[in-house]
Design a protein around this motif. Structure first.
Motif, PDB file in Angstrom:
ATOM      1  N   GLY A   5     -29.851   5.731 -71.690  1.00 19.06           N
ATOM      2  CA  GLY A   5     -30.792   6.631 -71.031  1.00 19.06           C
ATOM      3  C   GLY A   5     -30.223   7.998 -70.726  1.00 19.06           C
ATOM      4  O   GLY A   5     -30.634   8.646 -69.758  1.00 19.06           O
ATOM      5  N   VAL A   6     -29.261   8.471 -71.546  1.00 19.31           N
ATOM      6  CA  VAL A   6     -28.693   9.810 -71.352  1.00 19.31           C
ATOM      7  C   VAL A   6     -29.603  10.813 -72.045  1.00 19.31           C
ATOM      8  O   VAL A   6     -29.755  10.773 -73.269  1.00 19.31           O
ATOM      9  CB  VAL A   6     -27.266   9.900 -71.922  1.00 19.31           C
ATOM     10  N   PRO A  19     -24.920  -0.649 -53.836  1.00 20.11           N
ATOM     11  CA  PRO A  19     -25.095  -2.102 -53.756  1.00 20.11           C
ATOM     12  C   PRO A  19     -24.765  -2.793 -55.078  1.00 20.11           C
ATOM     13  O   PRO A  19     -25.067  -2.286 -56.157  1.00 20.11           O
ATOM     14  CB  PRO A  19     -26.580  -2.261 -53.401  1.00 20.11           C
ATOM     15  N   ALA A  20     -24.132  -3.951 -54.981  1.00 18.59           N
ATOM     16  CA  ALA A  20     -23.801  -4.748 -56.172  1.00 18.59           C
ATOM     17  C   ALA A  20     -25.102  -5.197 -56.852  1.00 18.59           C
ATOM     18  O   ALA A  20     -26.119  -5.426 -56.186  1.00 18.59           O
ATOM     19  CB  ALA A  20     -22.956  -5.948 -55.764  1.00 18.59           C
ATOM     20  N   PRO A  21     -25.117  -5.297 -58.171  1.00 15.40           N
ATOM     21  CA  PRO A  21     -23.987  -5.145 -59.098  1.00 15.40           C
ATOM     22  C   PRO A  21     -23.912  -3.739 -59.698  1.00 15.40           C
ATOM     23  O   PRO A  21     -23.389  -3.561 -60.785  1.00 15.40           O
ATOM     24  CB  PRO A  21     -24.329  -6.166 -60.173  1.00 15.40           C
ATOM     25  N   HIS A  22     -24.450  -2.748 -59.010  1.00  9.98           N
ATOM     26  CA  HIS A  22     -24.630  -1.433 -59.609  1.00  9.98           C
ATOM     27  C   HIS A  22     -23.368  -0.578 -59.571  1.00  9.98           C
ATOM     28  O   HIS A  22     -22.477  -0.770 -58.733  1.00  9.98           O
ATOM     29  CB  HIS A  22     -25.747  -0.681 -58.891  1.00  9.98           C
ATOM     30  N   ASP A  23     -23.349   0.410 -60.477  1.00 10.28           N
ATOM     31  CA  ASP A  23     -22.513   1.592 -60.358  1.00 10.28           C
ATOM     32  C   ASP A  23     -23.490   2.750 -60.139  1.00 10.28           C
ATOM     33  O   ASP A  23     -24.717   2.555 -60.190  1.00 10.28           O
ATOM     34  CB  ASP A  23     -21.625   1.785 -61.592  1.00 10.28           C
ATOM     35  N   PRO A  24     -23.009   3.974 -59.867  1.00 12.92           N
ATOM     36  CA  PRO A  24     -23.956   5.074 -59.619  1.00 12.92           C
ATOM     37  C   PRO A  24     -24.960   5.283 -60.744  1.00 12.92           C
ATOM     38  O   PRO A  24     -26.149   5.533 -60.495  1.00 12.92           O
ATOM     39  CB  PRO A  24     -23.024   6.280 -59.452  1.00 12.92           C
ATOM     40  N   ASP A  25     -24.523   5.162 -61.992  1.00 10.51           N
ATOM     41  CA  ASP A  25     -25.407   5.371 -63.136  1.00 10.51           C
ATOM     42  C   ASP A  25     -26.553   4.352 -63.139  1.00 10.51           C
ATOM     43  O   ASP A  25     -27.739   4.715 -63.219  1.00 10.51           O
ATOM     44  CB  ASP A  25     -24.581   5.263 -64.429  1.00 10.51           C
ATOM     45  N   SER A  26     -26.220   3.072 -63.012  1.00 10.78           N
ATOM     46  CA  SER A  26     -27.264   2.038 -63.074  1.00 10.78           C
ATOM     47  C   SER A  26     -28.157   2.085 -61.837  1.00 10.78           C
ATOM     48  O   SER A  26     -29.362   1.808 -61.917  1.00 10.78           O
ATOM     49  CB  SER A  26     -26.629   0.653 -63.227  1.00 10.78           C
TER      50      SER A  26
END
Length: 598
Positions: A149-150, A343-350
């Motif tokens: 999604g970039v 919040p898990a399981p995310h990183d900033p991008d997701s």
């Protein structure tokens, strides 16, 4: 550093670089009387206090007190050294640089190498951009970016590229450009096969992220694998080269530095794709170190821009551990630290893709102070029902809080920790203090020692007024030369500046305040001289004011001499004849004080 260039070249570049034109290319300037004004680029403000004086070719901010000439502005605004500021202004004015004879052979050689490497990096970045955008081999990278999604505007802005999955693509490209293999190897783009003269590409079949310095020049690359087995490294980065030192470079800082100044804090995340997602979501005050290793140099770079950092690393254990490891360097640089927990399981991008940019901004806004974050983390990862778990939290919290060196924080978090652990606050406070005594204080680095050195005190109002008069009224110099004794001046910078000013007048070498500023290297001198020269308010009857202030300074000097003579006369060991002689000197000085200036 100024000795690298001939004085004639420096004068020529300065004369060709009108300060209003140069600063106006960075900031929107508005005419205000004889000066131009703008919101200061070096600190946050709502009312313009940044003044540019076209007559004297100086600038000064009356809010944060940064000031100087055109070289100073470019150096400070771009965060570059003096030689680089000279080179940029010379390029702008199309003036060839001349160096001092015998005073820069090694520097010229080093600079030539760096220029070659910078040119090569820019060209190969363009080559890989073209491969991504236009070549069939780049389809795998285009598909990957689409899946992640970039958007296309992010690909263009961050100049993403694709290194073809070949062993000799860059080798052949460099050969066609006329680059020697040894130079390309020094750039970190190719490798020599051990025991032979055969070279092969470092980056193969990878999505390429150009790494830029603060001025936006490509200095290295990070390449992400798009296909391969588990043994293949996910990322391959440029090695350190004469233009790339990993510990001193942030990915994205060239694009985010203005937003960082405006926001008042820097958001630090882990990876390139996280940074791109943040930036495109409207959180532009973001940087990413190369890898998760956050260094003392990284902290010092951020300290040049802001006083606060928000850490936003991945929610997994490795990411949270990286946040904790960053603390030492951030605290040592005097930066306030907050932590935004994704919040898990995310990183900033997701997280941004799942919840949107506005939700991410709110998450950043809720970032908690580091010590609150760390206490919560410790309590979540240790069993507080057991003595072992409580002691572990107590120990870890004590170690971290003591790194702040702040007694108030130590007391606050001793009580916070006690409350969470169900222990007596006074007992926990004693344990924290005991730990602080056991801790070995970090050795002071040269940079720290320099930062801790006291700055030069401001001159008294009379000496500063004298400086203003002689910086702004050239016609007063002849009178000052015949009536002013420099020994009457106590402030070292004022004395040095006026000594040079009078000498330049006598020798016929005066080129203006901007030329005088070029002779000083310290920030204190730049600030003081630019303030004296840039202030817009006219000085009424300057000749009479000069006579008055010089007479006051003469009389103040006499008073100091009288005090010293009285002290000598009052010494118990002074003889009667010595006292009589000292009394005569006092009477002579009192008589001189009643006299007008000669």
């Amino acid at each position: 550093m100024a000795g690298l260039f001939s004085q004639g070249t420096l004068d020529q570049v300065r004369a060709a670089s009108d300060i209003v034109d140069v600063i106006g290319s960075y900031l929107p300037l508005k005419r205000a009387g004889t000066n131009f004004v703008a919101l200061c680029p070096f600190h946050k403000e709502k009312t313009p206090s940044f003044h540019v004086n076209p007559q004297r070719q100086t600038f000064h901010c009356f809010g944060c007190h940064k000031g100087g000439n055109v070289f100073t502005f470019v150096k400070e605004f771009e965060n570059i050294d003096f030689p680089e500021a000279v080179r940029r202004l010379a390029e702008r004015a199309r003036i060839p640089l001349e160096y001092e004879k015998g005073a820069g052979e090694a520097a010229r050689t080093e600079r030539h190498l760096k220029e070659q490497l910078l040119q090569m990096h820019e060209q190969v970045a363009q080559r890989w951009q073209n491969a991504l955008n236009n070549e069939a081999c780049g389809q795998i990278a285009r598909d990957y970016l689409a899946r992640r999604g970039v958007p296309a505007d992010a690909v263009k802005l961050f100049r993403l590229g694709y290194a073809p999955d070949l062993w000799d693509d860059t080798v052949n490209w460099a050969k066609n450009k006329g680059y020697e293999p040894g130079l390309v190897e020094k750039a970190g783009l190719i490798l020599r096969k051990e025991g032979s003269d055969h070279y092969y590409d470092r980056f193969r079949g990878r999505l390429m992220f150009p790494i830029c310095d603060e001025q936006g020049r490509v200095v290295g690359f990070s390449g992400r694998i798009l296909a391969g087995d588990e043994k293949t490294a996910k990322y391959v980065n440029s090695p350190e080269t004469p233009i790339f030192i990993k510990s001193r470079v942030f990915f994205g800082l060239d694009k985010s530095k203005r937003a960082i100044l405006d926001a008042g804090f820097a958001l630090v995340c882990e990876g390139q794709l996280d940074l791109i997602a943040c930036y495109m979501a409207g959180v532009e005050n973001v940087v990413a170190p190369q890898g998760t290793a956050f260094t003392a140099d990284h902290a010092r770079i951020l300290k040049r821009y802001v006083d606060e950092v928000v850490l936003c690393f991945d929610s997994d254990t490795a990411g949270q551990n990286a946040a904790v490891r960053s603390l030492d360097h951030l605290l040592a640089s005097g930066l306030a630290v907050r932590v935004a927990t994704v919040p898990a399981p995310h990183d900033p991008d997701s997280f941004i893709k799942a919840s949107g940019g506005e939700a991410f901004k709110q998450l950043i806004g809720r970032a908690e102070g580091f010590f609150d974050y760390y206490l919560n983390r410790l309590c979540a990862t240790h069993d507080l029902k057991t003595d072992k778990g409580r002691l572990r939290v107590l120990h870890e919290m004590s170690v971290v809080v003591n790194k702040s060196g702040n007694a108030a924080l130590l007391d606050t978090y001793a009580r916070e920790t006690a409350g969470r652990l169900g222990l007596p606050p006074d007992g926990v406070a004693k344990e924290f203090v005991k730990m602080s005594r056991q801790a070995t204080p970090p050795s002071e680095t040269p940079d720290d020692a320099l930062q801790g050195a006291p700055s030069i005190a401001r001159p008294n109002e009379h000496e500063f007024h004298l400086l203003k008069l002689l910086m702004r009224h050239d016609d007063l110099l002849p009178w000052a030369a015949s009536h002013l004794d420099l020994d009457w001046i106590q402030h070292p910078l004022v004395k040095d500046a006026l000594s040079r000013r009078l000498a330049a007048e006598a020798n016929g070498t005066w080129t203006g305040v901007d030329g005088l500023l070029a002779e000083f290297q310290s920030a204190e001198a730049s600030s003081l001289l630019s303030e004296a020269a840039t202030e817009e308010r006219p000085i009424p009857n300057p000749a009479q004011q000069l006579a008055d202030v010089v007479q006051w300074m003469r009389n103040a000097s006499i008073d100091r001499e009288l005090t010293a003579l009285k002290q000598r006369a009052n010494r118990p060991e002074a003889s009667e004849s010595e006292r009589l002689e000292l009394l005569k000197q006092q009477q002579s000085l009192r008589s001189l004080k009643r006299q007008p200036l000669a």
